[in-house]
Design an enzyme around this catalytic site. Sequence first.
Site, PDB file in Angstrom:
ATOM      1  N   ARG A 214       0.788  -1.160  -0.035  1.00  0.00           N
ATOM      2  CA  ARG A 214      -0.244   0.046   0.027  1.00  0.00           C
ATOM      3  C   ARG A 214       0.880   1.243  -0.037  1.00  0.00           C
ATOM      4  O   ARG A 214       2.123   1.313   0.703  1.00  0.00           O
ATOM      5  CB  ARG A 214      -0.884   0.169   1.257  1.00  0.00           C
ATOM      6  CG  ARG A 214      -2.039  -0.995   1.341  1.00  0.00           C
ATOM      7  CD  ARG A 214      -3.362  -0.808   0.403  1.00  0.00           C
ATOM      8  NE  ARG A 214      -4.048   0.416   0.679  1.00  0.00           N
ATOM      9  CZ  ARG A 214      -4.959   0.711   1.689  1.00  0.00           C
ATOM     10  NH1 ARG A 214      -5.341  -0.217   2.430  1.00  0.00           N
ATOM     11  NH2 ARG A 214      -5.473   1.876   1.623  1.00  0.00           N
TER      12      ARG A 214
ATOM     13  N   GLN B  19     -16.305   2.158   6.044  1.00  0.00           N
ATOM     14  CA  GLN B  19     -15.763   1.437   7.066  1.00  0.00           C
ATOM     15  C   GLN B  19     -16.408   2.025   8.526  1.00  0.00           C
ATOM     16  O   GLN B  19     -16.507   1.555   9.449  1.00  0.00           O
ATOM     17  CB  GLN B  19     -14.257   2.110   7.498  1.00  0.00           C
ATOM     18  CG  GLN B  19     -13.416   1.657   6.238  1.00  0.00           C
ATOM     19  CD  GLN B  19     -13.069   2.112   4.976  1.00  0.00           C
ATOM     20  OE1 GLN B  19     -14.077   3.062   4.889  1.00  0.00           O
ATOM     21  NE2 GLN B  19     -11.891   2.088   4.422  1.00  0.00           N
TER      22      GLN B  19
ATOM     23  N   ASP C 281      -3.150   8.391   8.385  1.00  0.00           N
ATOM     24  CA  ASP C 281      -2.399   7.380   7.489  1.00  0.00           C
ATOM     25  C   ASP C 281      -0.801   7.920   7.491  1.00  0.00           C
ATOM     26  O   ASP C 281      -0.037   7.025   7.446  1.00  0.00           O
ATOM     27  CB  ASP C 281      -2.636   7.394   6.200  1.00  0.00           C
ATOM     28  CG  ASP C 281      -3.917   6.176   6.253  1.00  0.00           C
ATOM     29  OD1 ASP C 281      -5.224   6.423   6.706  1.00  0.00           O
ATOM     30  OD2 ASP C 281      -3.823   4.897   6.161  1.00  0.00           O
TER      31      ASP C 281
ATOM     32  N   ASN D 154      -5.268  11.310   5.443  1.00  0.00           N
ATOM     33  CA  ASN D 154      -6.013  10.314   6.086  1.00  0.00           C
ATOM     34  C   ASN D 154      -7.138  10.135   5.144  1.00  0.00           C
ATOM     35  O   ASN D 154      -7.214  10.768   4.026  1.00  0.00           O
ATOM     36  CB  ASN D 154      -6.563  10.966   7.418  1.00  0.00           C
ATOM     37  CG  ASN D 154      -7.302  10.028   8.139  1.00  0.00           C
ATOM     38  OD1 ASN D 154      -6.849   8.983   8.243  1.00  0.00           O
ATOM     39  ND2 ASN D 154      -8.421  10.556   8.602  1.00  0.00           N
TER      40      ASN D 154
END
Lengths: 357, 357
Positions: free
Chosen positions: B102, B206, B247, B257
Amino acid sequence: MNAELKVDFPDTVHAVEWIGDAASGYLKVLDQRLLPGIETSLEARDVDAAILSIREMLVRGAPAIGCTAAYAMVLAVREAQTSQSDWRERLRGLADQIKAARPTAVNLRWAVDRVLHSLETVDSARALAATFELALRIHREDIEANLTMAELGADCLEAGAGVLTHCNTGSLATGGHGTALGVIRTAWEKDRISTVFASETRPWLQGARLTAWELNKSNIPVNLIVDSASAALMQSGQIGSVIVGADRVAANGDVANKIGTYSLALLARSHGLSFMVVAPFSTIDFEAVSGDQIPIENRPAAEVFNIAEKRVAAEGIDAWNPVFDVTPADLIDWLVTERGVIHKPNTEALAKVRSGT
Amino acid sequence: MNAELKVDFPDTVHAVEWIGDAASGYLKVLDQRLLPGIETSLEARDVDAAILSIREMLVRGAPAIGCTAAYAMVLAVREAQTSQSDWRERLRGLADQIKAARPTAVNLRWAVDRVLHSLETVDSARALAATFELALRIHREDIEANLTMAELGADCLEAGAGVLTHCNTGSLATGGHGTALGVIRTAWEKDRISTVFASETRPWLQGARLTAWELNKSNIPVNLIVDSASAALMQSGQIGSVIVGADRVAANGDVANKIGTYSLALLARSHGLSFMVVAPFSTIDFEAVSGDQIPIENRPAAEVFNIAEKRVAAEGIDAWNPVFDVTPADLIDWLVTERGVIHKPNTEALAKVRSGT
């Protein structure tokens, strides 16, 4: 056929249409809940069916709801006149039921009241024909207003930039052509915009399902984004304007529209982009002094929990699901109506357009 | 069992867990794509399976990805040492593959590099055991950091107000307890917040699927909203703070993020609400001077077109699908790390925390 008794649609998408004559015809409502997968229509032959089509959101979009309500009044007159006595009182009862189908869209109330008012001076024998003619006129006027707004709005756009729109405000949401999407359609034809972005518009996904479908039918390329990507899109420099419709505009220019509109207006202001609201004059509710007087519809939590009838959310939780929000007038750069464009709307500017001065 | 060789989870939700010993054990990864409907796990017994679990988003959330990467390095050492010669070079190749799974989560790179660095001074015979111990330590440290951040963050909240969080930053997104959701969990236990709102967080939902599921498991009531309702929620006065994870944080405090974070930060500022970012110190990338140096992952359009594997969008269209956005540091009121709370983060303040002065 008498030109008075037909509607010329500007494109192939017909959200609402009367089929046949006043006495034996019916209201045909495209079931937008099933789009883009399935194209099917409800044939409403009585007032209950017409109300259901509004309440259950087969038809949505304030102007399309207004047209539906006008045709529902044809059914209401037909139904009221099955008994010769007190049909006018029965009609008022049916009219109240139609007006209660959705709380926020002012065009619904406006269309019903316009029909009721016009019937005050009409003989019983002419009532059905007169209502039918008026319903068709309301529909035709809506299309004409959209075409006018589209020209006016397209001319206000900074040429060559991209635009973002929210929800669906096209032929599906109106009598035809669209309000905000009508501006985009016309601006695209005039080569005044470079790219069209559409937000998917949860929870009903009108952007993903309807706006994308309509634009694709019109061969206008569209880029879908999730609603929360709008700020990043603005930051990326790919758009110059946000263009939306309205469900109800207060006398001071505050705008009630699809949830997320207020967010887009604030974000557009933060990024120095122009924010345009496109709505027919009938959307303005001069009885609401400001946005806080506009009732906001809260819909069931299940609409947030489910997508395409499948549960996606965890169990055992609640949801807060207001369908509309209110954007304060001072965040709106352009309010486009068929009576003209208001730059920076406020109470005085709206009153001026109302009085025609 | 040696306390060094186990992890004490703070709750029942385990996103990532090592089962067994270093030589024959495996990495167990909860498949979050199937939650809340189905609870099933991948048993990763080689590096490819561990990479797949990150790339295909069975596990997500920067700290949980960091823990997964650390355990993936146990598998990598095991795999590299199947051949006696040049195992260190083979390990570096596998490490590069893990880091590429990622692009945005800095913890991924951080965890892999930490293992590689520690192995430089370790004998071949001790390498597997040492990597296993370090992976477990990284996992334990993450949980400890979360518990520390939760206390620090909860103390910064205005007592008695509601909070809004975005995406999932709980036990599912970390080694355990959570970052932003850890603060909310602890603040709820301390009775410092009145109501928890969670945004559903398209396109992966999410919030609806994971945050709502976790909070429900912890008996914390939660109200779900569609992402575009956040501005209306702020306008309604029901919340005092927005709390999110990160993130990656740049050296100047800019925060990458989940898409939508930047939008929430702008809207919170417009409404005078506090905006808090909760992230372990390892999330700060001091090599990225500012947010524009953080690579933003664009994912396939299909993620916007489909929900729960069902096509919802019209055909024949495009989508713009960045997964993250960058929030400028000046929109952040509180940056909470396990090393302390930074009020109004900037380059100097972050450098101070780094040097421990």
